[in-house]
Each structure stands twice: as structure tokens, then as C-alpha cells.
Write an enzyme that holds these catalytic residues in place. Structure first.
Site, PDB file in Angstrom:
ATOM      1  N   ASN A   1      -9.859   1.920   9.328  1.00 32.72           N
ATOM      2  CA  ASN A   1      -9.164   1.593  10.561  1.00 32.72           C
ATOM      3  C   ASN A   1      -9.730   2.406  11.727  1.00 32.72           C
ATOM      4  O   ASN A   1     -10.380   1.890  12.628  1.00 32.72           O
ATOM      5  CB  ASN A   1      -7.667   1.855  10.386  1.00 32.72           C
ATOM      6  CG  ASN A   1      -6.797   1.338  11.530  1.00 32.72           C
ATOM      7  OD1 ASN A   1      -5.621   1.065  11.345  1.00 32.72           O
ATOM      8  ND2 ASN A   1      -7.336   1.171  12.723  1.00 32.72           N
ATOM      9  N   THR A   2      -9.521   3.730  11.671  1.00 28.83           N
ATOM     10  CA  THR A   2      -9.854   4.577  12.821  1.00 28.83           C
ATOM     11  C   THR A   2     -11.333   4.504  13.189  1.00 28.83           C
ATOM     12  O   THR A   2     -11.682   4.502  14.375  1.00 28.83           O
ATOM     13  CB  THR A   2      -9.458   6.040  12.519  1.00 28.83           C
ATOM     14  OG1 THR A   2      -8.124   6.063  12.015  1.00 28.83           O
ATOM     15  CG2 THR A   2      -9.539   6.895  13.765  1.00 28.83           C
TER      16      THR A   2
ATOM     17  N   ALA B   1      -9.608   5.421   3.566  1.00 27.09           N
ATOM     18  CA  ALA B   1      -9.372   6.553   4.472  1.00 27.09           C
ATOM     19  C   ALA B   1     -10.543   7.524   4.569  1.00 27.09           C
ATOM     20  O   ALA B   1     -11.234   7.799   3.597  1.00 27.09           O
ATOM     21  CB  ALA B   1      -8.127   7.327   4.085  1.00 27.09           C
ATOM     22  N   GLY B   2     -10.713   7.999   5.786  1.00 27.29           N
ATOM     23  CA  GLY B   2     -11.649   9.089   6.042  1.00 27.29           C
ATOM     24  C   GLY B   2     -13.065   8.675   6.406  1.00 27.29           C
ATOM     25  O   GLY B   2     -13.888   9.525   6.723  1.00 27.29           O
TER      26      GLY B   2
ATOM     27  N   LYS C   1       0.880  -1.174   0.000  1.00 34.04           N
ATOM     28  CA  LYS C   1       0.000   0.000   0.000  1.00 34.04           C
ATOM     29  C   LYS C   1       0.912   1.216   0.000  1.00 34.04           C
ATOM     30  O   LYS C   1       1.545   1.525   1.013  1.00 34.04           O
ATOM     31  CB  LYS C   1      -0.910  -0.007   1.234  1.00 34.04           C
ATOM     32  CG  LYS C   1      -1.858   1.182   1.258  1.00 34.04           C
ATOM     33  CD  LYS C   1      -2.569   1.290   2.597  1.00 34.04           C
ATOM     34  CE  LYS C   1      -3.222   2.658   2.706  1.00 34.04           C
ATOM     35  NZ  LYS C   1      -3.691   2.929   4.078  1.00 34.04           N
TER      36      LYS C   1
ATOM     37  N   GLY D   1      -8.163   9.313   8.959  1.00 29.35           N
ATOM     38  CA  GLY D   1      -8.516   9.445  10.374  1.00 29.35           C
ATOM     39  C   GLY D   1      -9.517  10.540  10.683  1.00 29.35           C
ATOM     40  O   GLY D   1      -9.820  10.785  11.850  1.00 29.35           O
TER      41      GLY D   1
END
Lengths: 257, 65
Positions: A206-207, A184-185, A96, A157
Site C-alpha cells: 500500500n504505502t 507489509a514493509g 485479513k 509502512g
């Protein structure tokens, strides 16, 4: 489902391994979400500490595909060196690729990204480039050999969701045969559902899970959302209308005036 | 000889990278190395000689998003 460099993944969720309250919660999130890919990084190891060894023993038992990242790299050289180190340790061609260009938004340096992707592809890597929704950049990434694109939903994040739905739709429409992951996001399961309804092939997050009050329940929620969005796309949704259209038949209605 | 490992000053007695890793307690198999910013593969460590002031990075699998 599209393949990722010839590999068919079991579910359309890819999950990061960072920021969980504990290793056991990380494991539970993977089990509950049925994520098929885990992203990992390389960081400094202290001699005799073996923190990497204990982390790896948890990850390898998850029985998922490993996608190492070059997170935190701000230059082409740094990203390429990190990619080589990752291939040495994780024994995978997948990488990645992140080349960050701006500290506050963690926006990709797309010029460095294309340059690094070209070098790594020529060196046998199978690159998953973390990019924006920019069509021209996407085309250049494909031209240098990338077979997968990972456009951002919004800054890493941030939990903002899909900041440019028009751009993501255009990207999907321009490259219908390319495997694409919204990365992401995302903050809410509904963000993931929308991305899947737009026709993306997988979600990487993830976050949103790790930082939820109840990460395991949130992992399950995202799993359902990704399946729902994907099924909704396959079911060929109706076209929106400007005006109302009665769903109950008018024919046969009683005259009661 | 003095080198810098992961940003910390270290005094070492060995000169080959693979020996230095053992000397400093890096015994795991899942380790990646770089010398002065350049990748050194697992196979190349045995033949990589270190010099005074060299900067070594020793990385291991960690959490990532």
C-alpha cells in the site's frame, strides 16, 4: 498459481486503498497495477456524512476481490468483533487478521493472532493472518485452520523491504503447498521481485505506491516487478557459484601472444 | 435517553438500535454496528433495545492497507 481459499486471483498483486493523494489516483493505481484484491477497513462513520458510502462506491467499481482487515486491533476480542462487523458489511468470509502487539513496530501479537484465527475459522471465516516469518507460529496458524499465511517483509509502512530473507526462505521451504502473501514493509519494486523469486504467491502493499512521488507509475513498476520475479522463479534460476566461470567459450580462442 | 455514539454524547428519543440509527442520520446500507463492544448484526438491530449510557459504534467502509 495457488488458490486462496479456493479462489484463483487474476494477478499476484494485492493493493491497499489507503493514503492516496486522491480517489482518482487510487483508481488509476488499481487500473495500472492490475491488482486483483483490494484491502479495506471499517472506521467510524458520522451520521449524515456518508463518507463510507462514497468510498464504497469507488471500491465496488474496481471489480476486484475485497479483503477487509482488522487493522489497529490490539486485542483478540477487538479483532474478532471487527471481523464480524466486516463480514456484515462486505459480505465476504475473507478477513485479513491483524492483532497488533507492539506500537512502534506494529509487530503482530502472534499469540493473540493464533487465538483469534482459531475462533474466527471455527466461525466460518477464511482467515488471512498477518504474521511474522516464525515457523512455529506458522504451523500453529495452519493447525487452527488457516489456509493462507501473510508474513511481513518488514514493519508496516517502513519501506525497508525484506528484513529476514533467511526466515522467509525457510518459511517457504517448510510449507511449499500453502498460499503465502508477503505483506507489509515493501518500498521498492525490487523488494517485490525478490519476494516472488523466493517463491511467494502474491504481494500485498500500500504505502510504497500511495506515498510514491508518482503513485501511478510506481503501481505499474510494482506490477512489472511481481511478474518478473514470478517468471524468474518459474524459470528455475541457476545456482550461484563461488568463482567466476567464463560465459564465452575458451575453445577456439586465437593465440595472439 | 443519553447514549454515546462513536465517542460522542447523543440524546435520542427512540430505543431500538435500528430506529436510533435513522434518528441520527445513518441511512446507508453499508454500516456495521457494535453495542458496548459486542457485534450487533444488521438483522439483530431491530430487536436490540438500548439503555441509558450505552456505547454504540457505527462503522462504515474506509481506506485500509
Amino acid at each position: 498459481m495457488k488458490k486462496f481459499y479456493g479462489v484463483k486471483i487474476e494477478s499476484q498483486m494485492m493493493l491497499g486503498t489507503s493514503q492516496y493523494p486522491s480517489p482518482s489516483i487510487l483508481v488509476s493505481c488499481f487500473k495500472k497495477s492490475k491488482a486483483s484484491v483490494a484491502t479495506v477497513s471499517l472506521r467510524r462513520e458520522s451520521g449524515g456524512n456518508n463518507s463510507g458510502k462514497s468510498f464504497w462506491s469507488i471500491i465496488k467499481d474496481l471489480d476486484v476481490k475485497i479483503l477487509p482487515n482488522t487493522a489497529g486491533c490490539y486485542s483478540v476480542k477487538e479483532a474478532i468483533t471487527t471481523a464480524h462487523m466486516a463480514r456484515d458489511v462486505f459480505d465476504t468470509k475473507w478477513i485479513k487478521l491483524e492483532v497488533i502487539g507492539e506500537e512502534d513496530t506494529l509487530q503482530p501479537d502472534v499469540f493473540g493472532l493464533v487465538e483469534a484465527a482459531k475462533i474466527l475459522t471455527e466461525d466460518g471465516f477464511q482467515v488471512f493472518p498477518y504474521t511474522t516469518e516464525d515457523l512455529v507460529v506458522a504451523e500453529k496458524l495452519l493447525n487452527v485452520g488457516c489456509e493462507v499465511l501473510m508474513p511481513w517483509g518488514s514493519p508496516i509502512g517502513s519501506g525497508q523491504g525484506l528484513n529476514n530473507i533467511f526466515g522467509l526462505k525457510a518459511l517457504r521451504a517448510h510449507f511449499p503447498d500453502i498460499a503465502m502473501v508477503v505483506d507489509a514493509g515493501l518500498g521498492l519494486p525490487s523488494h517485490a521481485a525478490i519476494a516472488m523469486e523466493l517463491g511467494f504467491d502474491a504481494i500485498l502493499l500500500n504505502t510504497a505506491i500511495a506515498k510514491a512521488g508518482d503513485p501511478v507509475t510506481m503501481a505499474e513498476a510494482f506490477s512489472h516487478a511481481i511478474i518478473s520475479g514470478s517468471l524468474g522463479r518459474k524459470a528455475d534460476p541457476m545456482e550461484p557459484r563461488e568463482m567466476a566461470s567464463p560465459s564465452t567459450p575458451v575453445f577456439g580462442k586465437a593465440f595472439l601472444e | 435517553m443519553n447514549i454515546i455514539v462513536n465517542g460522542e454524547d447523543k440524546e435520542i428519543s427512540n430505543t431500538k438500535l435500528h430506529e436510533v440509527l435513522i434518528e441520527l442520520g445513518y441511512t446507508g446500507k453499508k454500516l456495521a454496528t457494535a453495542l458496548n463492544g459486542n457485534f450487533v448484526s444488521i438483522e439483530d438491530r431491530e430487536n436490540t433495545a438500548l439503555s441509558e449510557g450505552d456505547k454504540i459504534e457505527v462503522l462504515s467502509p474506509q481506506q485500509g492497507g
